[in-house]
Design an enzyme around this catalytic site. Structure first.
Site, mmCIF file in Angstrom:
data_model
loop_
_atom_site.group_PDB
_atom_site.id
_atom_site.type_symbol
_atom_site.label_atom_id
_atom_site.label_comp_id
_atom_site.label_asym_id
_atom_site.label_seq_id
_atom_site.Cartn_x
_atom_site.Cartn_y
_atom_site.Cartn_z
ATOM 1 C CD GLU A 172 63.272 51.961 52.095
ATOM 2 O OE1 GLU A 172 64.229 52.846 52.426
ATOM 3 O OE2 GLU A 172 63.575 51.034 51.687
ATOM 4 C CD GLU A 175 52.845 48.127 52.806
ATOM 5 O OE1 GLU A 175 51.982 47.462 53.150
ATOM 6 O OE2 GLU A 175 52.696 49.360 52.294
ATOM 7 C CE LYS A 203 59.583 53.498 45.284
ATOM 8 N NZ LYS A 203 59.502 52.481 45.958
ATOM 9 C CG PHE A 221 58.082 41.510 41.316
ATOM 10 C CD1 PHE A 221 58.985 41.198 42.225
ATOM 11 C CD2 PHE A 221 57.174 42.157 41.561
ATOM 12 C CE1 PHE A 221 59.257 41.740 43.421
ATOM 13 C CE2 PHE A 221 56.909 42.908 42.852
ATOM 14 C CZ PHE A 221 57.898 42.374 43.694
ATOM 15 N N GLY A 233 48.058 45.132 43.926
ATOM 16 C CA GLY A 233 47.282 46.284 44.576
ATOM 17 C C GLY A 233 48.535 46.823 45.503
ATOM 18 C CB CYS A 271 53.522 51.858 46.188
ATOM 19 S SG CYS A 271 54.026 52.724 47.811
ATOM 20 C CE LYS A 322 51.736 56.321 46.592
ATOM 21 N NZ LYS A 322 53.376 56.563 46.116
HETATM 22 N N1 LIG Z 1 54.354 51.452 52.128
HETATM 23 C C1 LIG Z 1 55.379 51.195 51.280
HETATM 24 O O1 LIG Z 1 55.532 50.062 51.436
HETATM 25 C C2 LIG Z 1 56.407 52.179 50.801
HETATM 26 C C3 LIG Z 1 56.085 53.539 50.618
HETATM 27 N N2 LIG Z 1 57.132 54.284 49.638
HETATM 28 C C4 LIG Z 1 56.415 55.861 49.824
HETATM 29 O O2 LIG Z 1 56.622 56.282 51.192
HETATM 30 C C5 LIG Z 1 55.730 57.175 51.553
HETATM 31 C C6 LIG Z 1 55.121 57.030 52.755
HETATM 32 O O3 LIG Z 1 54.399 55.673 52.554
HETATM 33 P P1 LIG Z 1 53.670 55.111 53.659
HETATM 34 O O4 LIG Z 1 54.811 55.052 55.026
HETATM 35 O O5 LIG Z 1 53.364 54.028 53.310
HETATM 36 O O6 LIG Z 1 52.797 56.173 54.326
HETATM 37 P P2 LIG Z 1 51.604 56.246 55.397
HETATM 38 O O7 LIG Z 1 50.391 56.770 54.847
HETATM 39 O O8 LIG Z 1 51.557 54.804 56.037
HETATM 40 O O9 LIG Z 1 52.368 57.226 56.629
HETATM 41 C C7 LIG Z 1 52.488 58.555 56.552
HETATM 42 C C8 LIG Z 1 52.734 59.031 57.749
HETATM 43 O O10 LIG Z 1 52.988 60.510 57.737
HETATM 44 C C9 LIG Z 1 52.318 61.299 58.867
HETATM 45 N N3 LIG Z 1 52.585 62.686 58.086
HETATM 46 C C10 LIG Z 1 51.801 63.288 57.478
HETATM 47 N N4 LIG Z 1 52.163 64.624 57.352
HETATM 48 C C11 LIG Z 1 53.088 64.758 58.344
HETATM 49 C C12 LIG Z 1 53.759 65.908 58.629
HETATM 50 N N5 LIG Z 1 53.831 67.127 58.031
HETATM 51 N N6 LIG Z 1 54.487 65.757 59.838
HETATM 52 C C13 LIG Z 1 54.721 64.646 60.548
HETATM 53 N N7 LIG Z 1 54.011 63.600 60.071
HETATM 54 C C14 LIG Z 1 53.160 63.597 59.134
HETATM 55 C C15 LIG Z 1 50.893 60.739 58.787
HETATM 56 O O11 LIG Z 1 50.160 60.777 59.845
HETATM 57 C C16 LIG Z 1 51.383 59.246 58.752
HETATM 58 O O12 LIG Z 1 51.547 58.665 59.762
HETATM 59 C C17 LIG Z 1 54.971 57.427 50.182
HETATM 60 O O13 LIG Z 1 55.489 58.430 49.392
HETATM 61 C C18 LIG Z 1 54.926 56.102 49.497
HETATM 62 O O14 LIG Z 1 54.904 56.112 48.310
HETATM 63 C C19 LIG Z 1 58.143 53.880 49.286
HETATM 64 C C20 LIG Z 1 58.366 52.637 49.400
HETATM 65 C C21 LIG Z 1 57.444 51.646 50.167
HETATM 66 O O1 LIG Z 2 57.238 51.540 46.387
HETATM 67 C C1 LIG Z 2 56.817 51.029 47.466
HETATM 68 O O2 LIG Z 2 55.735 51.217 48.091
HETATM 69 C C2 LIG Z 2 57.035 49.508 47.325
HETATM 70 O O3 LIG Z 2 56.076 48.962 46.273
HETATM 71 C C3 LIG Z 2 56.351 47.501 46.008
HETATM 72 O O4 LIG Z 2 56.564 46.685 47.298
HETATM 73 P P1 LIG Z 2 55.049 46.291 47.924
HETATM 74 O O5 LIG Z 2 53.719 47.043 47.347
HETATM 75 O O6 LIG Z 2 54.980 46.420 49.396
HETATM 76 O O7 LIG Z 2 54.610 44.674 47.493
HETATM 77 P P2 LIG Z 2 54.973 43.703 46.443
HETATM 78 O O8 LIG Z 2 55.794 42.461 46.871
HETATM 79 O O9 LIG Z 2 55.897 44.317 45.458
HETATM 80 O O10 LIG Z 2 53.950 43.431 45.878
HETATM 81 C C4 LIG Z 2 52.772 44.620 45.001
HETATM 82 C C5 LIG Z 2 51.821 43.626 44.673
HETATM 83 O O11 LIG Z 2 51.873 42.924 43.422
HETATM 84 C C6 LIG Z 2 51.510 41.518 43.521
HETATM 85 N N1 LIG Z 2 52.662 40.647 42.859
HETATM 86 C C7 LIG Z 2 53.941 40.899 43.371
HETATM 87 C C8 LIG Z 2 54.783 40.007 42.649
HETATM 88 C C9 LIG Z 2 54.444 39.076 41.554
HETATM 89 O O12 LIG Z 2 55.101 38.341 40.936
HETATM 90 N N2 LIG Z 2 53.015 39.013 41.214
HETATM 91 C C10 LIG Z 2 52.023 39.809 41.933
HETATM 92 O O13 LIG Z 2 50.856 39.770 41.439
HETATM 93 C C11 LIG Z 2 51.426 41.330 44.767
HETATM 94 O O14 LIG Z 2 50.384 40.383 45.180
HETATM 95 C C12 LIG Z 2 50.837 42.661 45.460
HETATM 96 O O15 LIG Z 2 49.433 42.876 45.310
HETATM 97 C C13 LIG Z 2 57.881 47.314 45.445
HETATM 98 O O16 LIG Z 2 58.120 45.813 45.394
HETATM 99 C C14 LIG Z 2 58.850 47.739 46.512
HETATM 100 O O17 LIG Z 2 60.331 47.462 45.925
HETATM 101 C C15 LIG Z 2 58.620 49.373 46.539
HETATM 102 O O18 LIG Z 2 59.275 49.964 47.650
#
Ligand SMILES: NC(=O)C1=CN([C@@H]2O[C@H](COP(=O)(O)OP(=O)(O)OC[C@H]3O[C@@H](n4cnc5c(N)ncnc54)[C@H](O)[C@@H]3O)[C@@H](O)[C@H]2O)C=CC1
Ligand SMILES: O=C(O)[C@H]1O[C@H](OP(=O)(O)OP(=O)(O)OC[C@H]2O[C@@H](n3ccc(=O)[nH]c3=O)[C@H](O)[C@@H]2O)[C@H](O)[C@@H](O)[C@@H]1O
Length: 469
Positions: A154, A158, A214, A259, A267, A270, A273
């Site tokens: 994905e 956010e 990814k 970007f 921060g 993602c 980490k």
């Molecule tokens: N947060 C983001 O913007 C993005 C995150 N990702 C990736 O997507 C994945 C998920 O990230 P988030 O949604 O931020 O995680 P999150 O920590 O917000 O949510 C994960 C959810 O999964 C649940 N969970 C854990 N184990 C479970 C199980 N066995 N069965 C059912 N539910 C379970 C937890 O209770 C929690 O509600 C991570 O690998 C992250 O790196 C990818 C793109 C964007």
């Molecule tokens: O794997 C993920 O979780 C996601 O991580 C980022 O998305 P996100 O962390 O939600 O937000 P971004 O808009 O990318 O910002 C990340 C950080 O970079 C900083 N940033 C962003 C853009 C920029 O030009 N400069 C900068 O300092 C933001 O302030 C923020 O702290 C990626 O943009 C998504 O494509 C990806 O799916």
């Protein structure tokens, strides 16, 4: 299509709601009973623009259901999305515990063909690992039921997650080439059929390539940010303005404008980490990772830039100083505090003896939890955080204002009123959100990241001189 989404975090909830909006029949599973109870009551546990509307529309229509019942959720979806967290392990590598547990849940309850789609960000080889686990857990049922595992990472951000999901630049799908994989291809194509340009938006590749894409994408974006932050520090030292440099750089189509914002470091849950996990993957593969190391090192240092600037002004100790902080979430339009730069900044200010007055339009409850956790061993420091009721309340009587998260509402605040509210008219703009001249016209001294302060030019600014022999 009948879809189950395992995990209702930022990714799972958005995936479920958007798939339901496309007309699919979606059931979302989470083990967190309190979260599911809230969702069942129609409450949305995270702040994400547009998400509430999608849930409000699709839940009453019966296309979006929430459950803690593992068996029912496995039975429901022909397609089982895994969207659980992959937090960093102690050594920085991705902890796959939740992903493997989700796969085990599927294996335990399935009695017909299932397409397992991994949406979590996982190290290269995880799809293969999930496949092997399913085979082992299913035993003899493996042949009768059958399954396929695809990787569908994905890329949503956010704060704009719903729009990113509904109108993606592309959808990456890693898929094998066996008989079950052919069915997987058909189903994935049907699933994403509501996209306007499905055929050109779906990028098919091997699962390992999809998994690496990814991490490579996140690390590439993080690299741009760290490089721009280094350029900003250079611009500051040499009397150039990083915002002008950004305009020049971004207008080259080979570079592109996105970007390139310098600031106080990236921060969120993602970039930090995922860069670390990619370093770990490289180590394990005995491949060098100098660039990634540098990206991380620059970012860690950059988070303290505003505190350094404050110390240059007030001296090493900030004891007796009151500092206002605008914005706590790691970026605007979210309440997510994971790895937010504000946590380093506030922690450091408190350590140096300052009193901190904080405000964020949305993330105050999440910030209270985050700081309580960070400062659990320092209750006195925690008591030096004043939780303000508005941006101007935070600024009241402060010796300086630090802009940490660039919420749009901050840019609407009248600079004249701000100048009157602060006890010293000093703004350290960690996101280069203001034009220096705008604040200067209200009598506020503005210091950005890599920016030339208003009134200073190359000619008036003292340049570092170096003697050549
Ligand atoms: N947060 C983001 O913007 C993005 C995150 N990702 C990736 O997507 C994945 C998920 O990230 P988030 O949604 O931020 O995680 P999150 O920590 O917000 O949510 C994960 C959810 O999964 C649940 N969970 C854990 N184990 C479970 C199980 N066995 N069965 C059912 N539910 C379970 C937890 O209770 C929690 O509600 C991570 O690998 C992250 O790196 C990818 C793109 C964007
Ligand atoms: O794997 C993920 O979780 C996601 O991580 C980022 O998305 P996100 O962390 O939600 O937000 P971004 O808009 O990318 O910002 C990340 C950080 O970079 C900083 N940033 C962003 C853009 C920029 O030009 N400069 C900068 O300092 C933001 O302030 C923020 O702290 C990626 O943009 C998504 O494509 C990806 O799916």
């Amino acid at each position: 299509m009948k879809v189950t989404v395992i995990g209702t975090g930022y990714v799972g909830l958005v995936t479920g709601a958007c798939m339901a909006e496309w007309g699919h029949d979606v059931m979302c599973l989470d083990l967190d009973a309190a979260k599911i109870a809230r969702l069942q009551r129609g409450e949305v546990p995270i702040y994400e623009p547009g998400l509430r509307e999608l849930i409000m529309r699709n839940q009453p229509a019966g296309r979006l259901r929430f459950t803690t019942d593992v068996a029912a959720s496995v039975e429901h979806g022909d397609i089982q999305f895994i969207a659980v967290g992959t937090p960093p392990d102690e050594d920085g590598s991705a902890d796959l515990r939740h992903v493997l547990e989700a796969a085990r849940q599927i294996a335990c309850h399935m009695d017909s063909f299932k397409l397992v789609v991994n949406k979590s960000t996982v190290p290269v080889g995880t799809a293969q690992r999930v496949s092997t686990l399913l085979e082992e857990e299913l035993g003899r049922r493996a042949v009768r039921c059958g399954f396929a595992v695809v990787s569908n990472p994905e890329f949503l951000k956010e704060g704009s997650a719903v729009a990113d999901f509904l109108q993606p630049d592309r959808v990456i799908i890693g898929c094998g080439s066996g008989t079950a994989d052919r069915r997987a291809r058909e189903w994935m194509t049907q699933l994403y059929a509501p996209l306007e340009r499905t055929s050109s938006q779906l990028l098919w590749m091997e699962t390992r390539s999809a998994e690496l894409t990814k991490y490579a994408a996140n690390a590439m974006l993080a690299t741009r940010i760290s490089l721009m932050n280094e350029y900003a520090n250079l611009a500051e030292a040499l009397g150039a303005d990083i915002e002008e440099v950004r305009r020049g750089l971004g207008s080259d189509p080979r570079i592109g404008a996105h970007f390139l914002k310098a600031g106080i470091g990236y921060g969120g849950s993602c970039f930090p980490k995922d860069v670390r996990a990619l370093i770990r993957m490289s180590e394990q593969a005995h491949v060098s990772h100098h660039v990634l190391d540098a990206v991380e090192a620059v970012n860690s240092r950059q988070k303290f830039k505003l505190v350094e600037k404050l110390q240059k002004r007030f001296g090493a100790s900030l004891s007796g100083r009151t500092v206002a902080i605008w914005g706590l979430a790691f970026k605007p339009e979210t309440d997510d505090m994971r790895e937010a730069p504000s946590r380093c900044i506030v922690g450091e200010l408190l350590r140096l003896g300052a009193i901190v007055r904080v405000f964020d339009p949305v993330a105050m409850p999440a910030a209270r939890r985050a700081f309580a956790q960070d400062l659990a061993a320092y209750p006195r420091r925690l008591a030096n955080i004043h939780w303000a009721s508005s941006a101007l309340d935070a600024a009241r009587g402060s010796d300086a204002l630090l802009l940490v998260t660039e919420w749009v509402e901050f840019s609407h605040i009248d600079p004249v009123q701000l100048a009157k509210t602060l006890s010293m008219p000093l703004v350290l703009d960690g996101r280069n959100a203001w034009e220096p001249s705008l604040l200067a016209s209200a009598g506020i001294e503005h210091r950005g990241i890599g920016r030339i302060p208003a009134g200073e030019t190359l000619r008036t600014r003292p340049m570092p001189l170096r003697r050549f022999s």
